[in-house]
Design a protein around this motif. Structure first.
Motif, PDB file in Angstrom:
ATOM      1  N   THR A 103       0.853  -1.184   0.000  1.00 52.09           N
ATOM      2  CA  THR A 103       0.000   0.000   0.000  1.00 52.09           C
ATOM      3  C   THR A 103       0.894   1.241   0.000  1.00 52.09           C
ATOM      4  O   THR A 103       2.066   1.160   0.402  1.00 52.09           O
ATOM      5  CB  THR A 103      -0.926  -0.008   1.238  1.00 52.09           C
ATOM      6  N   PRO A 104       0.418   2.397  -0.437  1.00 51.40           N
ATOM      7  CA  PRO A 104       1.252   3.596  -0.429  1.00 51.40           C
ATOM      8  C   PRO A 104       1.621   4.027   0.996  1.00 51.40           C
ATOM      9  O   PRO A 104       0.774   4.030   1.899  1.00 51.40           O
ATOM     10  CB  PRO A 104       0.369   4.650  -1.094  1.00 51.40           C
ATOM     11  N   LEU A 105       2.889   4.380   1.180  1.00 53.03           N
ATOM     12  CA  LEU A 105       3.388   4.887   2.459  1.00 53.03           C
ATOM     13  C   LEU A 105       4.278   6.088   2.173  1.00 53.03           C
ATOM     14  O   LEU A 105       5.050   6.087   1.211  1.00 53.03           O
ATOM     15  CB  LEU A 105       4.208   3.816   3.196  1.00 53.03           C
ATOM     16  N   CYS A 106       4.169   7.109   3.021  1.00 54.15           N
ATOM     17  CA  CYS A 106       5.027   8.293   2.868  1.00 54.15           C
ATOM     18  C   CYS A 106       5.184   8.973   4.219  1.00 54.15           C
ATOM     19  O   CYS A 106       4.520   8.626   5.194  1.00 54.15           O
ATOM     20  CB  CYS A 106       4.439   9.264   1.843  1.00 54.15           C
TER      21      CYS A 106
ATOM     22  N   LEU B 223      -3.366  14.319   0.513  1.00 57.07           N
ATOM     23  CA  LEU B 223      -3.879  13.036   0.028  1.00 57.07           C
ATOM     24  C   LEU B 223      -5.233  12.711   0.663  1.00 57.07           C
ATOM     25  O   LEU B 223      -5.323  12.351   1.826  1.00 57.07           O
ATOM     26  CB  LEU B 223      -2.866  11.925   0.336  1.00 57.07           C
ATOM     27  N   LYS B 224      -6.270  12.853  -0.136  1.00 60.89           N
ATOM     28  CA  LYS B 224      -7.634  12.553   0.313  1.00 60.89           C
ATOM     29  C   LYS B 224      -8.249  11.386  -0.444  1.00 60.89           C
ATOM     30  O   LYS B 224      -9.133  10.695   0.060  1.00 60.89           O
ATOM     31  CB  LYS B 224      -8.532  13.786   0.132  1.00 60.89           C
ATOM     32  N   ASP B 225      -7.794  11.169  -1.678  1.00 64.57           N
ATOM     33  CA  ASP B 225      -8.371  10.166  -2.560  1.00 64.57           C
ATOM     34  C   ASP B 225      -7.235   9.532  -3.359  1.00 64.57           C
ATOM     35  O   ASP B 225      -6.224  10.196  -3.638  1.00 64.57           O
ATOM     36  CB  ASP B 225      -9.378  10.834  -3.509  1.00 64.57           C
ATOM     37  N   PRO B 226      -7.355   8.233  -3.735  1.00 63.78           N
ATOM     38  CA  PRO B 226      -6.291   7.597  -4.517  1.00 63.78           C
ATOM     39  C   PRO B 226      -5.888   8.376  -5.762  1.00 63.78           C
ATOM     40  O   PRO B 226      -4.723   8.331  -6.170  1.00 63.78           O
ATOM     41  CB  PRO B 226      -6.891   6.235  -4.878  1.00 63.78           C
ATOM     42  N   CYS B 227      -6.836   9.115  -6.364  1.00 62.70           N
ATOM     43  CA  CYS B 227      -6.483   9.868  -7.571  1.00 62.70           C
ATOM     44  C   CYS B 227      -5.478  10.977  -7.279  1.00 62.70           C
ATOM     45  O   CYS B 227      -4.818  11.481  -8.190  1.00 62.70           O
ATOM     46  CB  CYS B 227      -7.735  10.432  -8.227  1.00 62.70           C
ATOM     47  N   ASP B 228      -5.332  11.356  -5.995  1.00 63.39           N
ATOM     48  CA  ASP B 228      -4.344  12.381  -5.644  1.00 63.39           C
ATOM     49  C   ASP B 228      -2.918  11.895  -5.865  1.00 63.39           C
ATOM     50  O   ASP B 228      -1.981  12.707  -5.876  1.00 63.39           O
ATOM     51  CB  ASP B 228      -4.523  12.804  -4.176  1.00 63.39           C
TER      52      ASP B 228
ATOM     53  N   GLY C 209       9.258  11.003  -1.733  1.00 61.15           N
ATOM     54  CA  GLY C 209       8.109  10.560  -2.496  1.00 61.15           C
ATOM     55  C   GLY C 209       7.266   9.581  -1.711  1.00 61.15           C
ATOM     56  O   GLY C 209       7.420   9.420  -0.498  1.00 61.15           O
ATOM     57  N   VAL C 210       6.374   8.897  -2.434  1.00 62.90           N
ATOM     58  CA  VAL C 210       5.478   7.913  -1.835  1.00 62.90           C
ATOM     59  C   VAL C 210       5.922   6.532  -2.297  1.00 62.90           C
ATOM     60  O   VAL C 210       6.065   6.288  -3.496  1.00 62.90           O
ATOM     61  CB  VAL C 210       4.012   8.153  -2.260  1.00 62.90           C
ATOM     62  N   ALA C 211       6.159   5.638  -1.354  1.00 64.72           N
ATOM     63  CA  ALA C 211       6.611   4.289  -1.676  1.00 64.72           C
ATOM     64  C   ALA C 211       5.439   3.319  -1.597  1.00 64.72           C
ATOM     65  O   ALA C 211       4.507   3.501  -0.815  1.00 64.72           O
ATOM     66  CB  ALA C 211       7.715   3.856  -0.718  1.00 64.72           C
ATOM     67  N   LEU C 212       5.506   2.279  -2.399  1.00 63.50           N
ATOM     68  CA  LEU C 212       4.537   1.191  -2.323  1.00 63.50           C
ATOM     69  C   LEU C 212       5.198   0.082  -1.511  1.00 63.50           C
ATOM     70  O   LEU C 212       6.164  -0.532  -1.963  1.00 63.50           O
ATOM     71  CB  LEU C 212       4.196   0.708  -3.736  1.00 63.50           C
ATOM     72  N   ALA C 213       4.702  -0.151  -0.292  1.00 62.61           N
ATOM     73  CA  ALA C 213       5.411  -1.045   0.627  1.00 62.61           C
ATOM     74  C   ALA C 213       4.435  -1.792   1.521  1.00 62.61           C
ATOM     75  O   ALA C 213       3.232  -1.536   1.527  1.00 62.61           O
ATOM     76  CB  ALA C 213       6.417  -0.250   1.459  1.00 62.61           C
ATOM     77  N   SER C 214       4.982  -2.706   2.303  1.00 65.58           N
ATOM     78  CA  SER C 214       4.176  -3.573   3.158  1.00 65.58           C
ATOM     79  C   SER C 214       3.779  -2.882   4.455  1.00 65.58           C
ATOM     80  O   SER C 214       4.654  -2.470   5.227  1.00 65.58           O
ATOM     81  CB  SER C 214       4.954  -4.852   3.492  1.00 65.58           C
ATOM     82  N   PRO C 215       2.471  -2.786   4.747  1.00 65.29           N
ATOM     83  CA  PRO C 215       2.059  -2.229   6.037  1.00 65.29           C
ATOM     84  C   PRO C 215       2.353  -3.174   7.196  1.00 65.29           C
ATOM     85  O   PRO C 215       2.297  -2.753   8.358  1.00 65.29           O
ATOM     86  CB  PRO C 215       0.548  -2.034   5.855  1.00 65.29           C
TER      87      PRO C 215
ATOM     88  N   LEU D 283       5.725   7.157   9.319  1.00 66.63           N
ATOM     89  CA  LEU D 283       5.130   6.918   8.012  1.00 66.63           C
ATOM     90  C   LEU D 283       3.621   7.080   8.110  1.00 66.63           C
ATOM     91  O   LEU D 283       3.014   6.772   9.138  1.00 66.63           O
ATOM     92  CB  LEU D 283       5.448   5.503   7.516  1.00 66.63           C
ATOM     93  N   VAL D 284       3.046   7.536   7.038  1.00 66.68           N
ATOM     94  CA  VAL D 284       1.596   7.691   6.944  1.00 66.68           C
ATOM     95  C   VAL D 284       1.066   6.705   5.915  1.00 66.68           C
ATOM     96  O   VAL D 284       1.654   6.554   4.835  1.00 66.68           O
ATOM     97  CB  VAL D 284       1.220   9.136   6.538  1.00 66.68           C
ATOM     98  N   ARG D 285      -0.020   6.031   6.290  1.00 67.60           N
ATOM     99  CA  ARG D 285      -0.714   5.161   5.331  1.00 67.60           C
ATOM    100  C   ARG D 285      -2.014   5.876   4.943  1.00 67.60           C
ATOM    101  O   ARG D 285      -3.029   5.764   5.631  1.00 67.60           O
ATOM    102  CB  ARG D 285      -1.009   3.796   5.967  1.00 67.60           C
ATOM    103  N   PRO D 286      -1.992   6.619   3.853  1.00 71.33           N
ATOM    104  CA  PRO D 286      -3.152   7.470   3.553  1.00 71.33           C
ATOM    105  C   PRO D 286      -4.391   6.715   3.078  1.00 71.33           C
ATOM    106  O   PRO D 286      -5.505   7.211   3.236  1.00 71.33           O
ATOM    107  CB  PRO D 286      -2.630   8.400   2.448  1.00 71.33           C
TER     108      PRO D 286
END
Length: 304
Positions: A167-170, A180-185, A234-240, A252-255
């Motif tokens: 999932t995205p993490l930053c 970041l409010k919506d995945p399209c962001d 940036g925003v990484a795609l990583a394991s929560p 880290l934030v999981r938006p």
């Protein structure tokens, strides 16, 4: 000079030693888990190869001949030494647990927990390797491995530990800056990781089209990509699961809750036939209990 053992099966020597020691083909067969006929055949074959009789066959027992007595003493001594050597090797091997695993899983999830395992098993030393390749465990000297995939590997048994989800993490500052409010962001956000993996996440989030290439960095290890995210790059795609501590600490934030999987999960693997090894069994049971008690694992299993 020809080797005197050449052409003589060691199994025949083992059968001969038992028969000479017990003075009975029948009792030797019982000890070795063979039939009496099989023991008799092995002895006859050995006598044929040596060109002389090793036993006198009496009504209720067998008695070694003079040649048989000499060979019996040497065979018993050799087998005793061999058994002692095997016992020493087995005992030494049971005091070391060799693990090969993925680097990010090792640093983020396994290593912080291994101390608890060693406290429960003070007589067992742990050797940890972080090779990315799926090794031939027996040939490379490893007892167990932890790998990602389908759980199907030739020559190995496996047990699923946890799902593999991303999932995205930053960092918090990046999350605020991108609002970041919506995945399209994330479509135009600076992203870390492979574009094809991001495309899979966008599809899981319901955004099959429209993602623009925006990758700033890709790395061989997930932990390096997340390190860049922690550095506000940036925003990484990583394991929560693997970065649950950093998420809990606010580093880290999981938006978004959307997750994507690229393979079935993380598996503990070991060579076929070693399921009953005491040290493997202890580690397998302990590791599964650790995974079952991890809130991030439980959440990922529920698909949250």
């Amino acid at each position: 000079m020809a080797d005197p053992l050449s052409g003589i099966p060691l199994a025949s020597i083992r059968v001969f030693e038992a028969a000479a020691r017990l003075k009975s083909f029948t009792r030797a067969a019982e000890e070795l888990g063979m039939t009496q006929a099989a023991v008799s055949w092995q002895i006859k074959a050995l006598e044929g190869r040596l060109g002389q009789s090793l036993f006198r066959r009496l009504p209720r027992e067998v008695q070694p001949t003079e040649a048989g007595e000499r060979l019996s003493r040497a065979a018993t001594e050799a087998i005793t030494l061999l058994r002692r050597a095997i016992d020493d090797l087995t005992e030494a091997d049971e005091h070391i647990l060799s693990i090969t695993t993925l680097a990010t899983l090792a640093t983020q999830w396994l290593a912080p927990r291994l101390g608890a395992f060693q406290l429960l098993n003070p007589g067992l030393a742990v050797r940890l390797d972080t090779s990315p390749a799926l090794l031939d465990l027996s040939r490379e000297g490893f007892d167990v491995g932890i790998r990602s995939g389908s759980g199907e590997w030739a020559g190995m048994e496996s047990q699923l530990l946890m799902p593999s989800v991303f999932t995205p993490l930053c960092g918090p500052a990046m999350a605020d800056r991108l609002n970041l409010k919506d995945p399209c962001d994330l479509l135009d956000a600076p992203r870390i990781g492979m574009e094809k993996e991001w495309a899979a996440w966008f599809a899981a989030a319901g955004l099959s089209d429209g993602a623009r290439p925006a990758t700033r960095l890709t790395a061989d290890y997930q932990v390096l990509e997340v390190a860049a995210a922690l550095g506000d790059q940036g925003v990484a795609l990583a394991s929560p699961i693997l970065f649950a501590r950093e998420i809990k600490a606010g580093l880290l934030v999981r938006p978004f809750r959307q997750i994507v999987s690229f393979h079935a999960g993380y598996y503990l693997v070991w060579p076929e036939g070693r399921r009953r090894s005491p040290k493997i069994r202890r580690f397998r049971d302990w590791l599964q209990a650790q995974a079952d008690a991890d809130p991030a694992v439980v959440e990922a299993r529920a698909g949250v």
